[in-house]
Design a protein around this motif. Structure first.
Motif, mmCIF file in Angstrom:
data_model
loop_
_atom_site.group_PDB
_atom_site.id
_atom_site.type_symbol
_atom_site.label_atom_id
_atom_site.label_comp_id
_atom_site.label_asym_id
_atom_site.label_seq_id
_atom_site.Cartn_x
_atom_site.Cartn_y
_atom_site.Cartn_z
ATOM 1 N N ASP A 11 88.377 4.061 89.576
ATOM 2 C CA ASP A 11 89.438 4.758 88.856
ATOM 3 C C ASP A 11 90.476 3.779 88.332
ATOM 4 O OD1 ASP A 11 90.770 6.964 87.836
ATOM 5 O OD2 ASP A 11 91.940 7.268 89.669
ATOM 6 N N ALA A 12 90.816 2.776 89.147
ATOM 7 C CA ALA A 12 91.776 1.767 88.698
ATOM 8 C C ALA A 12 91.225 0.966 87.526
ATOM 9 C CB ALA A 12 92.128 0.840 89.861
ATOM 10 N N LEU A 13 89.952 0.618 87.582
ATOM 11 C CA LEU A 13 89.344 -0.130 86.482
ATOM 12 C C LEU A 13 89.270 0.709 85.208
ATOM 13 C CD1 LEU A 13 86.450 -1.875 88.444
ATOM 14 C CD2 LEU A 13 88.506 -2.958 87.537
ATOM 15 N N TYR A 14 88.967 1.986 85.356
ATOM 16 C CA TYR A 14 88.888 2.858 84.177
ATOM 17 C C TYR A 14 90.264 3.022 83.537
ATOM 18 C CZ TYR A 14 87.635 6.817 81.232
ATOM 19 O OH TYR A 14 87.423 7.632 80.150
ATOM 20 N N ILE A 70 80.687 -0.171 89.489
ATOM 21 C CA ILE A 70 81.067 0.484 90.754
ATOM 22 C C ILE A 70 80.591 1.929 90.774
ATOM 23 C CG2 ILE A 70 83.025 1.163 92.188
ATOM 24 C CD1 ILE A 70 84.481 -1.281 91.323
ATOM 25 N N THR A 71 80.728 2.630 89.659
ATOM 26 C CA THR A 71 80.254 4.022 89.652
ATOM 27 C C THR A 71 78.745 4.087 89.864
ATOM 28 O OG1 THR A 71 80.114 3.963 87.237
ATOM 29 C CG2 THR A 71 82.148 4.823 88.209
ATOM 30 N N SER A 72 78.029 3.104 89.343
ATOM 31 C CA SER A 72 76.579 3.070 89.581
ATOM 32 C C SER A 72 76.281 2.870 91.053
ATOM 33 C CB SER A 72 75.946 1.948 88.752
ATOM 34 O OG SER A 72 76.153 2.146 87.371
ATOM 35 N N ALA A 131 83.978 13.439 91.824
ATOM 36 C CA ALA A 131 85.084 12.663 91.266
ATOM 37 C C ALA A 131 84.585 11.484 90.449
ATOM 38 C CB ALA A 131 85.994 12.183 92.393
ATOM 39 N N THR A 132 83.461 10.902 90.846
ATOM 40 C CA THR A 132 82.957 9.686 90.202
ATOM 41 C C THR A 132 82.148 9.981 88.950
ATOM 42 O OG1 THR A 132 82.884 8.565 92.336
ATOM 43 C CG2 THR A 132 81.548 7.636 90.578
ATOM 44 N N THR A 133 81.376 11.043 88.951
ATOM 45 C CA THR A 133 80.448 11.298 87.849
ATOM 46 C C THR A 133 81.128 11.367 86.486
ATOM 47 O OG1 THR A 133 79.061 12.508 89.421
ATOM 48 C CG2 THR A 133 78.566 12.774 87.101
ATOM 49 N N PRO A 134 82.283 12.030 86.310
ATOM 50 C CA PRO A 134 82.931 11.993 84.991
ATOM 51 C C PRO A 134 83.297 10.581 84.541
ATOM 52 C CG PRO A 134 83.819 13.790 86.293
ATOM 53 C CD PRO A 134 82.961 12.986 87.213
ATOM 54 N N LEU A 135 83.740 9.729 85.476
ATOM 55 C CA LEU A 135 84.038 8.339 85.116
ATOM 56 C C LEU A 135 82.771 7.617 84.670
ATOM 57 C CD1 LEU A 135 86.561 6.995 87.776
ATOM 58 C CD2 LEU A 135 87.008 7.884 85.507
ATOM 59 N N HIS A 136 81.692 7.843 85.397
ATOM 60 C CA HIS A 136 80.419 7.208 85.075
ATOM 61 C C HIS A 136 79.964 7.614 83.676
ATOM 62 C CE1 HIS A 136 76.684 5.183 86.173
ATOM 63 N NE2 HIS A 136 76.008 6.222 85.731
ATOM 64 N N ILE A 137 80.085 8.880 83.366
ATOM 65 C CA ILE A 137 79.680 9.376 82.045
ATOM 66 C C ILE A 137 80.578 8.794 80.956
ATOM 67 C CG2 ILE A 137 79.507 11.465 80.646
ATOM 68 C CD1 ILE A 137 78.784 12.956 83.247
ATOM 69 N N ALA A 138 81.884 8.723 81.229
ATOM 70 C CA ALA A 138 82.820 8.188 80.227
ATOM 71 C C ALA A 138 82.549 6.716 79.939
ATOM 72 C CB ALA A 138 84.251 8.381 80.706
ATOM 73 N N CYS A 139 82.231 5.943 80.968
ATOM 74 C CA CYS A 139 81.909 4.525 80.749
ATOM 75 C C CYS A 139 80.661 4.380 79.885
ATOM 76 C CB CYS A 139 81.710 3.826 82.099
ATOM 77 S SG CYS A 139 83.214 3.653 83.073
ATOM 78 N N MET A 140 79.687 5.221 80.117
ATOM 79 C CA MET A 140 78.471 5.170 79.300
ATOM 80 C C MET A 140 78.770 5.570 77.855
ATOM 81 S SD MET A 140 75.794 6.809 82.053
ATOM 82 C CE MET A 140 74.286 6.247 81.288
ATOM 83 N N TYR A 141 79.720 6.431 77.653
ATOM 84 C CA TYR A 141 80.107 6.800 76.293
ATOM 85 C C TYR A 141 80.762 5.619 75.572
ATOM 86 C CZ TYR A 141 82.981 8.799 72.583
ATOM 87 O OH TYR A 141 83.595 9.053 71.380
#
Length: 762
Positions: free
Chosen positions: A413-416, A427-429, A440-450
């Motif tokens: 979350d801090a990195l995002y 980290i999300t991976s 909590a993590t999956t939306p961050l993971h999806i956003a990074c892939m976007y």
């Protein structure tokens, strides 16, 4: 031919062990401890409950601290009978169970060795085993027989729990609102018939335990009638000696409210719980005694459920107060904390002050430091950067949680928040490798892939896998919408974001992404409406208001943009992106010095948060443009050169740097930068115009110097030759050529730029 009789097995039932529990000595009640009764004739007041002698000799009111039914009076908890001398006893699989389902009071400890199990006791153990093994139909089947025999409110409560786990909410609610006797029925631990291996006997058995297991056939267990509307169909005298379970126990009332919430009966659930905490005054009058029982206070659970009801009724402020009260009552109520944080009901600074000010030491003296640390990791990362880093370090070094998904999520979350997509994705991976789904993590993971275009194909595969694996999870459909968004298919993306919002109206990323589709499609008015709706739902988030301001800037509605950005700034003053947008507005108002200060502050915040500098190239461009407007060309040149260090092919930075060189009368470098910019963006009309002006100025300067060297006659002769060539290729520019020839003769200053095009704004 005679039938073969069934084989006779000479076996004896092995003894069922006593199930110890660490909660046996708790002072406050939890679902693992015992229930207390306080029957009250009316539902309108929780605190005016009558005292009860059902399970204790002293008076007990309907207190949330004593809200769980006692299991001891009617032997609701299994007891170990005396071990026969010649029997071989095998240990039961749950011999070491400490779940606290079955409890006993100290009053029954003296005669525990003298008690022998009956059929009801054995069925209670079957019910317990079935619940632990998720055989809910089995638990309901045997639990129903137990209630029919005993009419015991304890057994009724656990049957209602079983119905709840089966999602039979209406059935559980009806059982909880059914009348039960307020005095302890005097019936033993066996049904009316003494059944032993298929033999029915009404004779009095020998032995101390056997005497307690017999009951004459003529003593039926009383059954109380229930009308179609839940009212008791009995005489007035009979009604005075009975009461509903919801009036006897706060735990039963809480479970009934849960059932009503699941059925969508918001008003009935609100009436069952009350719109405010009825025990608030009772808690305030109590001395401050540390709560060291280790359980979750049911009063806090009721406040959490009340908050959910307020959300269903669109009362956001009341919901926030209920969740805050739940945490103030018991910091261990994580559901209330999750609703406050994930729902962004408070601003970042309010979150920080509230979480740091909770009574950890009084609620959990031994675990206060850990709970405070683990809660701090879930807060937003716009401010208190050093404190967040220290918190994560302590959880890793002191508590050994370096590979815990929740702690790893704090790192991600801090990195995002610092726009470091690739580091966050690593980290999300790792988190999703440890657990299949982490909400909590999956939306961050999806956003990074976007944000990383080379991962769009993996995003497609991930979305399909999530939909196949968990179609009921809103995040699965959110992933599908993000994939369509990454491919520019706005309508399809909106469709799936809408589906996500319908499945979970409190899922913030879906609302933001839904509004993004309008903004990217150019439907700015619709985008403003969508962002405004999001701002009303997530009152503690500054992002929707910031996006509203950005859309108003695009629409040139500067007054509305200022209002939205200032409101967003009042909620969060630590977001560098918001500082950039405020700088844009200052630039649009002609306040270039103020705009430069805001852009520099945004870059300083980005440096403090250790964000990726490449994400702030636009802010450096804006800063250089402000310096250019202020005629501070050296500072402007440094800002543009900083952009080119981060991105050498940044066309805007190349063009603006050429303009700065042009304004500094360095025509050679200006022409070079214009050509470099056009190599990246060949059809940029502004840079083409600037390049023509620079070339004309250079030619003008060259002709002027030539005229001073060779004299007017030789200059006119050379100019005539050049004019003939120029007109041959561009006949329409004859007048322009003559203008520059005359200007050269008059001596126009070198590299003059009458007016730089001001259309190249930020």
């Amino acid at each position: 031919m005679t039938s073969t009789p069934p084989p006779q097995f000479d076996f004896e039932i092995p003894p069922v062990p006593h199930l110890p529990t660490p909660s046996g000595s708790r002072h406050r009640g939890s679902f693992g401890s015992s229930f207390s009764f306080g029957p009250q004739p009316l539902v309108d007041s929780y605190l005016e409950a009558n005292s009860s002698t059902y399970s204790n000799n002293h008076s007990i009111a309907l207190d949330p601290n004593r809200s769980i039914l006692h299991a001891s009076p009617l032997r609701s908890s299994p007891r170990r009978h005396r071990k026969p001398k010649d029997s071989i006893n095998r240990p039961h699989p749950l011999a070491n169970d400490t779940t606290g389902i079955f409890q006993h009071s100290d009053d029954d400890a003296d005669d525990e060795e003298e008690y022998e199990w009956g059929m009801v006791d054995r069925m209670r153990l079957w019910r317990h085993d079935a619940l632990m093994q998720h055989l809910y139909e089995t638990a309901a089947f045997w639990g129903d027989k137990i209630v029919s025999w005993t009419n015991d409110p304890n057994d009724a409560f656990w049957l209602a729990q079983t119905y709840f786990m089966q999602h039979q909410y209406s059935r559980a609610e009806r059982l909880l609102t059914r009348p039960f006797p307020t005095s302890a029925p005097n019936h033993p631990s066996t049904p009316p018939l003494n059944i032993t291996n298929g033999d029915v006997s009404t004779t009095e058995a020998k032995g101390k335990g056997k005497e307690r297991d017999t009951l004459p056939l003529s003593a039926p267990i009383p059954r109380l009638p229930l009308g179609p509307t839940g009212m008791i169909e009995a005489t007035q005298d009979a009604q005075e000696s009975v009461s509903r379970l919801v009036d006897m126990s706060v735990a039963c009332r809480y479970l009934a409210a849960q059932c009503q919430v699941r059925q969508g009966n918001w008003s009935d659930a609100t009436e069952m719980l009350g719109e405010a905490n009825p025990f608030r005054d009772l808690e305030q009058n109590k001395p401050a005694i540390p709560d060291v029982d280790g359980g979750i206070k049911i009063e806090a659970s009721m406040c959490h459920l009340r908050g959910l009801l307020m959300l269903k009724l669109n009362r956001g402020d009341q919901a926030k107060n209920c969740f805050m009260e739940a945490l103030a009552l018991d910091v261990k109520c994580y559901d209330a904390f999750e609703q406050l944080v994930s729902g962004e009901m408070m601003t970042p600074e309010e979150e920080w002050e509230f979480v740091q000010g909770l009574a950890y030491a009084s609620h959990t003296p031994q675990d206060a430091a850990f709970i405070q640390l683990i809660y701090t990791t879930r807060l937003r990362k716009y401010k208190h950067t050093e404190e967040h880093a220290l918190t994560r370090q302590r959880l890793v070094t002191e508590y050994g949680l370096g590979d815990n998904p929740d702690v790893l999520f704090s790192f991600a979350d801090a990195l995002y928040a610092n726009f470091r997509w690739s580091d966050c994705f690593v980290i999300t991976s790792r988190i999703l490798g440890l657990v299949a789904i982490h909400n909590a993590t999956t939306p961050l993971h999806i956003a990074c892939m976007y944000h990383m275009k080379h991962l769009h194909s993996k995003l497609f595969i991930l979305a399909h896998e999530m939909v196949d694996r968990e179609p009921e999870n809103p995040i699965s459909w959110y992933a599908v919408g993000v994939w369509y968004l990454s491919n520019g298919k706005w309508a399809q993306a909106r469709q799936y974001f809408s589906k996500t919002s319908l499945m979970d109206p409190r899922f913030g990323p879906a609302w933001i992404a839904f509004a993004h589709t309008f903004a990217m499609e150019g439907e700015h008015d619709h985008a403003v409406t969508a962002y405004s709706t999001c701002a009303r739902m997530f009152t503690g988030s500054h992002l929707p208001l910031m996006f509203v301001g950005m859309e108003q800037i695009t629409l040139s509605n500067y007054e509305q943009a200022d209002e939205a950005l200032n409101a967003s700034y009042s909620m969060c003053d630590g977001d560098p992106l918001l500082m950039n947008e405020r700088g844009v507005m200052a630039y649009n108002h002609g306040k270039y010095a103020e705009a430069a200060n805001l852009f520099q502050r945004a870059l300083d915040l980005a440096e403090v948060t250790q964000s990726s500098q490449q994400s702030w190239t636009t802010t450096y461009v804006n800063l250089g443009t402000c310096y250019r407007k202020l005629k501070q060309y050296e500072q402007a040149k440094e800002a543009y050169q900083k952009v080119l260090l981060l991105d050498p092919r940044h066309s805007l930075a190349l063009g603006f740097l050429g303009l700065v060189y042009h304004l500094m009368n360095d025509l050679d470098n200006a022409i070079i930068k214009y050509h470099e910019a056009l190599s990246v963006d060949p059809i940029n009309g502004y840079i083409l115009e600037l390049l023509d002006m620079a070339l004309e100025s250079a030619a003008n300067y060259g002709l002027h110097e030539y005229s001073l060297t060779f004299g007017p006659e030789q200059f006119q002769l050379q100019a005539a030759r050049l004019k003939e060539k120029f007109i041959r290729f561009k006949p329409e520019s004859k007048d322009l050529f003559e203008f520059y020839i005359n200007a050269a003769i008059r001596g126009v200053p070198k590299g003059s730029l009458s007016s730089a095009p001001e259309s190249m704004n930020i």
